[in-house]
Motif scaffolding. Structure first.
Motif: not given
Length: 802
Positions: A41-50, A500-504, A587-593
């Motif tokens: 899963p990921f954090r969306p770049l643009r906020e979901l509306q639905f 999540n790996m940024n700075g590691m 495998p726990s988090r990715r960047a938004p598509p």
């Protein structure tokens, strides 16, 4: 009514509150694939509306959110006011589970042998509520024929919609703290070992000890082998058949396991795109002397994928008093200068002179050197940067930037935080220890890193260690030899794909095969250690990912986009084609598509391309076999096909050795999942019928003269009846999938120093070795060495000519 859809009863409040907790408490989640596209899963770049309940973290971006919204309206347009009042919340909830960070579990997508559900797995109580109020929506939500068959029977329907793993049923999974507490963070086991996965990128390499990019927008990467070959790989991971660089005749190395000499380093000039310059670091023999050589080359003006070998200019040569501790790192830092990392000269304990080479600033050994190679087409080959720390010290070489290092093996420059640029320009190095400790250092101008006075944090030479003028800088981390005996420095992760790996800072140990990480505490400045393990269970069960690697970790790398890789081998010999390049995956988090999308500049290719064929596999995973109380639904679902089409799911989704310490291997920790054995265990015993390939001028491991081992000696094979079937037997025996050519008439030279052991060989292609084929008899022949047979092997069915 379309502006505000209410969730029925108290479920809406529970849902929103629980998801808020998920977002606030993000930190290792469930060991399964999580989204329907088999990615994290990921954090969306643009906020979901639905599907606003998953606006902070989940499996939908804004585009997918709008598709689900349109689907919702198509369904609800079939209902009157009372239908909306009763069922709008249920329909919204079930549609939006595609956006849940647990979507793969809810829709049974972990097992590629079963169809994806059309309705998510429901908890029994919730299913009963839904059936009693809104069973009329079922045909609109799903065209599963079995659901249509049982939809009028609450018991049968709800049993069918249950999950085998009840922890994941909706909506109870939202309030299960075991699942939600650490959602979205890098996962760790009970010992704090971080669970990451790998993706195979290249294979069949001989001690791959450097992987670099040219920073020219093409996103090619170049992999160097210890023997002196450098290969070009395109962004699609296909390999150019013609080497980028071939200096095998000049490079000093051997096939001995543990030989630290060879081609050791490679870097491109920061302005390579305009000046075509690159620099290499390798071992040479001059008369009876061994030296390390740093040379400048230009890429050919006619082919951007081939070096002009005649352009070599030797920038610097340094005598090596011993054959080990040769250093080998070259890099350009943010200041534009070339940094050269040399070893202390070899042997044990730096025994050269009164204080050793490393503490002697008049020696270039055991140092970090810094030189200016710009504008060197005329005049001196390099200049001394005016701010080098010892420029005005008569007892020091002006090239010296830092000293007191033993044998720094693999250094890197921190790109800095993608947003704040914090940490940018720091140089991290792994310095191989002597008897007790391995260390990680951050290079500082003019500083003494302690060797041979200190090893890690402890004293090695007690007299030197007690000297008040030592003024050495301590490592940021050191570990004892019970954990590993030869550090391989790595990189601070600054890529886009795995936030999540940024700075590691991720590094490894050559001997023990441990992958390790350090993370800086911004408040204290101290570095927290975590071991890196391969993901357990279903953690790495995404298409194309693996959870194991060959033990001998030779080097780390980052590509032009900043993603992290490492190279390891199963047999630590410069001539063993067991080297693999792996990409590190969280495998726990990715960047938004689409956030990490880039368009490589076109590459004009004048060589044949060899398509990449992965050889590594996922281990330790038994695919789940689900037993349903009802027959499985068919997979003739238009809605399912629409979902698959939208998501883009595939059909059927489904060194050199930097130390001279001993090879005793510490006990494995559970979950590390390495391949291979220790150095002594990994050497196969010579047996009758073994074959090898020799004689290729370019040093390619997939072709050569066939030599066979029989009754204690190596010999050649005559080509009287040599066919592609014979070649198939040889190639398959060596681990290749097919033979591309049966070479005759000593195409790969004559083995004049050996006897001809086989003649008139006739195979049907299925035999396990040449001795199982028909032949004239061992040692019986009527041919000569100008008829020595050879083969060209391949790992794919296609060689593309460009």
């Amino acid at each position: 009514m379309r502006q505000c859809v209410r969730v029925p009863g108290g479920l809406g409040v529970l849902w929103v509150l629980t998801v808020c907790v998920l977002v606030l408490c993000v930190a290792p989640a469930a060991t399964h694939p999580q989204c329907l596209d088999f990615k994290p899963p990921f954090r969306p770049l643009r906020e979901l509306q639905f599907c606003v309940m998953y606006k902070e973290f989940g499996c939908c971006d804004y585009e997918k959110d709008q598709q689900l919204r349109a689907k919702y309206y198509r369904i609800m347009d079939n209902f009157d006011y009372y239908g909306y009042a009763n069922c709008a919340g249920f329909v919204l909830e079930m549609i939006c589970q595609e956006c849940s960070p647990f979507a793969a579990h809810l829709f049974d997508a972990e097992d590629p042998t079963t169809p994806i559900r059309t309705i998510p797995g429901l908890c029994p109580h919730y299913c009963s509520q839904f059936w009693n109020k809104c069973r009329s929506t079922i045909p609109l939500l799903s065209d599963d024929p079995h659901i249509a068959k049982v939809k009028e029977d609450q018991t049968r329907l709800c049993r069918y919609l249950e999950l085998d793993d009840a922890d994941y049923c909706y909506p109870h999974l939202l309030s299960d703290q075991k699942l939600t507490l650490n959602l979205g963070r890098v996962q760790s086991d009970v010992d704090g070992c971080l669970q990451l996965c790998l993706e195979e990128v290249a294979n069949g390499l001989r001690n791959p000890l450097a992987m670099v990019h040219a920073n020219d927008g093409t996103h090619r990467f170049f992999v160097a082998e210890q023997v002196g070959l450098v290969w070009t790989y395109l962004p699609d991971r296909s390999k150019l058949e013609k080497p980028f660089l071939n200096i095998t005749k000049a490079v000093l190395t051997s096939s001995w396991e543990g030989d630290e000499r060879g081609f050791l380093g490679l870097t491109f000039h920061p302005k390579h795109k305009y000046n075509r310059k690159l620099y290499v670091y390798y071992s040479v023999e001059v008369g009876f002397d061994e030296r390390i050589r740093i040379s400048e080359f230009h890429v050919s003006a006619h082919d951007m994928n081939v070096v002009d070998h005649a352009s070599e200019r030797v920038i610097l040569e340094i005598d090596e008093p011993a054959s080990n501790h040769n250093g080998g790192q070259l890099l350009f830092a943010d200041d534009g200068y070339l940094y050269v990392f040399t070893g202390d000269g070899g042997m044990a304990g730096d025994p050269f002179g009164k204080y050793g080479n490393a503490q002697n600033k008049s020696s270039l050994l055991g140092k970090v050197l810094r030189i200016d190679v710009d504008d060197n087409n005329r005049g001196p080959l390099y200049r001394i940067p005016p701010d080098n720390p010892f420029v005005h010290d008569r007892g020091a070489r002006p090239e010296v930037y830092a000293y007191g290092v033993r044998n720094m093996w693999r250094c890197s420059v921190d790109r800095g935080d993608p947003r704040t640029k914090e940490g940018k320009g720091r140089i991290f190095c792994g310095d191989v220890g002597q008897n007790k400790f391995e260390e990680i250092d951050i290079i500082e101008k003019g500083r003494n890193f302690g060797w041979r006075a200190k090893e890690g944090f402890s004293c090695y030479d007690k007299k030197l260690c007690a000297n008040s003028s030592l003024d050495d800088v301590l490592p940021i981390y050191a570990y004892p030899h019970k954990m590993g005996k030869s550090v391989t420095g790595g990189y601070v992760y600054r890529g886009c794909e795995y936030p999540n790996m940024n700075g590691m800072y991720i590094f490894g140990d050559f001997m023990s095969g441990r992958l390790m990480s350090l993370q800086e505490d911004r408040n204290t400045g101290k570095w927290k250690y975590n071991e890196v393990c391969m993901g357990k269970g279903m953690t790495c069960a995404f298409p194309g990912l693996i959870n194991n690697y060959h033990q001998y970790i030779i080097s780390f790398a980052e590509d032009e986009a900043g993603e992290l890789y490492f190279m390891s081998t199963g047999v630590p010999s410069a001539t063993s084609p067991s080297g693999v390049v792996y990409k590190v995956v969280d495998p726990s988090r990715r960047a938004p598509p689409r956030q990490c999308h880039y368009d490589p500049l076109p590459v004009r290719v004048k060589s044949n391309l060899i398509k990449f064929v992965p050889q590594e596999t996922l281990t330790g995973l038994e695919p789940p076999h689900k037993a349903k109380p009802e027959p499985e639904p068919t997979d003739s679902s238009d809605w399912l096909q629409e979902l698959i089409d939208r998501l883009g799911l595939p059909d059927g989704a489904t060194p050199p050795l930097p130390t001279t310490t001993t090879t005793t291997k510490p006990p494995r920790r559970k979950g590390r999942r390495r391949k291979g054995q220790t150095g002594t265990e990994s050497v196969p015993e010579l047996q009758n019928g073994m074959v090898r390939l020799v004689g290729d001028e370019k040093g390619q491991s997939d072709r050569g003269r066939v030599e066979i081992y029989v009754n204690g000696e190596w010999g050649t094979v005559c080509d009287d009846l040599w066919t592609i079937n014979n070649a198939e037997v040889v190639c398959r025996q060596l681990g290749f999938t097919r033979a591309l050519k049966a070479a005759k008439n000593s195409e790969f030279g004559e083995g004049k120093d050996l006897r001809i052991l086989l003649d008139d060989v006739q195979c049907d292609g299925t035999e396990s070795g040449l001795l199982d084929c028909q032949h004239a008899g061992v040692g019986t022949n009527n041919c000569a060495h100008y008829e020595d047979a050879g083969v060209i092997c391949g790992t794919s069915d296609h060689i593309i000519e460009v």
